[in-house]
Design a protein around this motif. Structure first.
Motif, PDB file in Angstrom:
ATOM      1  N   UNK A  42       0.771  -1.321   0.030  1.00 30.12           N
ATOM      2  CA  UNK A  42      -0.114   0.080   0.109  1.00 30.12           C
ATOM      3  C   UNK A  42       0.881   1.306   0.064  1.00 30.12           C
ATOM      4  N   UNK A  43       0.256   2.442  -0.367  1.00 32.15           N
ATOM      5  CA  UNK A  43       0.864   3.683  -0.530  1.00 32.15           C
ATOM      6  C   UNK A  43       0.079   4.702   0.215  1.00 32.15           C
ATOM      7  N   UNK A  44       0.686   5.441   0.984  1.00 28.02           N
ATOM      8  CA  UNK A  44       0.187   6.465   1.824  1.00 28.02           C
ATOM      9  C   UNK A  44       0.689   7.797   1.786  1.00 28.02           C
ATOM     10  N   UNK A  45       0.152   8.785   1.997  1.00 20.93           N
ATOM     11  CA  UNK A  45       0.182  10.167   2.087  1.00 20.93           C
ATOM     12  C   UNK A  45       1.543  10.231   2.992  1.00 20.93           C
ATOM     13  N   UNK A  46       1.192   9.536   4.368  1.00 20.72           N
ATOM     14  CA  UNK A  46       2.208   9.944   5.195  1.00 20.72           C
ATOM     15  C   UNK A  46       1.952   8.833   6.329  1.00 20.72           C
ATOM     16  N   UNK A  47       3.035   8.480   7.200  1.00 24.35           N
ATOM     17  CA  UNK A  47       2.909   7.196   8.109  1.00 24.35           C
ATOM     18  C   UNK A  47       1.711   7.283   9.239  1.00 24.35           C
ATOM     19  N   UNK A  48       1.408   8.827   9.553  1.00 23.69           N
ATOM     20  CA  UNK A  48       0.205   8.796  10.371  1.00 23.69           C
ATOM     21  C   UNK A  48      -1.047   8.384   9.972  1.00 23.69           C
ATOM     22  N   UNK A  49      -1.186   8.726   8.462  1.00 21.35           N
ATOM     23  CA  UNK A  49      -2.600   8.043   7.810  1.00 21.35           C
ATOM     24  C   UNK A  49      -2.633   6.615   7.915  1.00 21.35           C
ATOM     25  N   UNK A  50      -1.277   5.981   7.566  1.00 16.83           N
ATOM     26  CA  UNK A  50      -1.040   4.450   7.580  1.00 16.83           C
ATOM     27  C   UNK A  50      -1.577   4.005   9.015  1.00 16.83           C
ATOM     28  N   UNK A  51      -0.953   4.643  10.090  1.00 17.14           N
ATOM     29  CA  UNK A  51      -1.056   4.110  11.224  1.00 17.14           C
ATOM     30  C   UNK A  51      -2.498   4.159  12.076  1.00 17.14           C
ATOM     31  N   UNK A  52      -3.043   5.251  11.527  1.00 15.41           N
ATOM     32  CA  UNK A  52      -4.628   5.593  11.813  1.00 15.41           C
ATOM     33  C   UNK A  52      -5.462   4.599  11.230  1.00 15.41           C
ATOM     34  N   UNK A  53      -5.078   4.245   9.976  1.00 19.80           N
ATOM     35  CA  UNK A  53      -6.037   3.334   8.922  1.00 19.80           C
ATOM     36  C   UNK A  53      -5.873   1.805   9.898  1.00 19.80           C
ATOM     37  N   UNK A  54      -4.796   1.508  10.259  1.00 18.98           N
ATOM     38  CA  UNK A  54      -4.462   0.054  10.943  1.00 18.98           C
ATOM     39  C   UNK A  54      -5.219   0.126  12.277  1.00 18.98           C
ATOM     40  N   UNK A  55      -5.189   1.264  12.806  1.00 17.35           N
ATOM     41  CA  UNK A  55      -5.710   1.335  14.184  1.00 17.35           C
ATOM     42  C   UNK A  55      -7.157   1.494  14.271  1.00 17.35           C
ATOM     43  N   UNK A  56      -7.728   1.773  13.218  1.00 17.85           N
ATOM     44  CA  UNK A  56      -9.312   2.076  13.044  1.00 17.85           C
ATOM     45  C   UNK A  56      -9.957   0.623  13.722  1.00 17.85           C
ATOM     46  N   UNK A  57     -11.422   0.989  13.695  1.00 14.39           N
ATOM     47  CA  UNK A  57     -11.989  -0.145  14.182  1.00 14.39           C
ATOM     48  C   UNK A  57     -11.989  -1.397  13.015  1.00 14.39           C
ATOM     49  N   UNK A  58     -12.130  -1.244  12.091  1.00 10.96           N
ATOM     50  CA  UNK A  58     -12.147  -1.979  10.742  1.00 10.96           C
ATOM     51  C   UNK A  58     -10.992  -2.568  10.595  1.00 10.96           C
ATOM     52  N   UNK A  59      -9.837  -1.843  10.898  1.00 11.66           N
ATOM     53  CA  UNK A  59      -8.345  -2.176  10.724  1.00 11.66           C
ATOM     54  C   UNK A  59      -8.175  -3.299  11.900  1.00 11.66           C
ATOM     55  N   UNK A  60      -8.705  -2.972  12.978  1.00 13.71           N
ATOM     56  CA  UNK A  60      -8.433  -4.042  14.294  1.00 13.71           C
ATOM     57  C   UNK A  60      -9.327  -5.232  14.068  1.00 13.71           C
ATOM     58  N   UNK A  61     -10.562  -4.942  13.478  1.00 12.44           N
ATOM     59  CA  UNK A  61     -11.234  -6.401  13.334  1.00 12.44           C
ATOM     60  C   UNK A  61     -11.133  -7.105  12.173  1.00 12.44           C
TER      61      UNK A  61
END
Length: 109
Positions: free
Chosen positions: A56-75
């Motif tokens: 995957x490609x992201x605008x920045x590391x924060x966006x990537x980490x927030x995506x993984x830490x989201x409810x959907x990411x965790x589940x």
């Protein structure tokens, strides 16, 4: 930023491969809906069919980490990581004239 995560399923296990394939494709859909998403793909190694990749490609590391830490990411995404190869997966994109990240401790104090 670029994230490359390789995953391995027990071979030969067609059911596990089918489950990983559908899980990775769903993960891609989930991540694509998150802020900061730039693009991505899922692949399977041509010489070792038990080895998969989600890139995957992201605008920045924060966006990537927030995506993984989201409810959907965790589940839906983190459970797939039981198959992940234990290696670094986040990379900065290198282009002519850009400054590279400095190798030093990130903690303060």
């Amino acid at each position: 930023m670029l994230v490359v995560t390789r995953l391995r399923v027990p071979s030969p296990d067609p059911a596990a491969e089918a489950g990983l394939r559908s899980g990775l494709l769903r993960a891609l859909d989930i991540l694509a809906a998150k802020p900061g998403w730039v693009g991505g793909e899922v692949g399977r190694n041509v010489d070792d069919p038990g080895l998969w990749v989600i890139s995957t490609r992201w605008a920045n590391v924060g966006s990537y980490r927030r995506a993984l830490g989201s409810y959907e990411g965790k589940m839906h995404i983190q459970p797939l990581m039981v198959h992940a190869v234990d290696e670094p997966s986040a990379y900065e994109v290198v282009e002519e004239g850009t400054d590279l990240n400095e190798a030093h401790a990130r903690s303060i104090g």
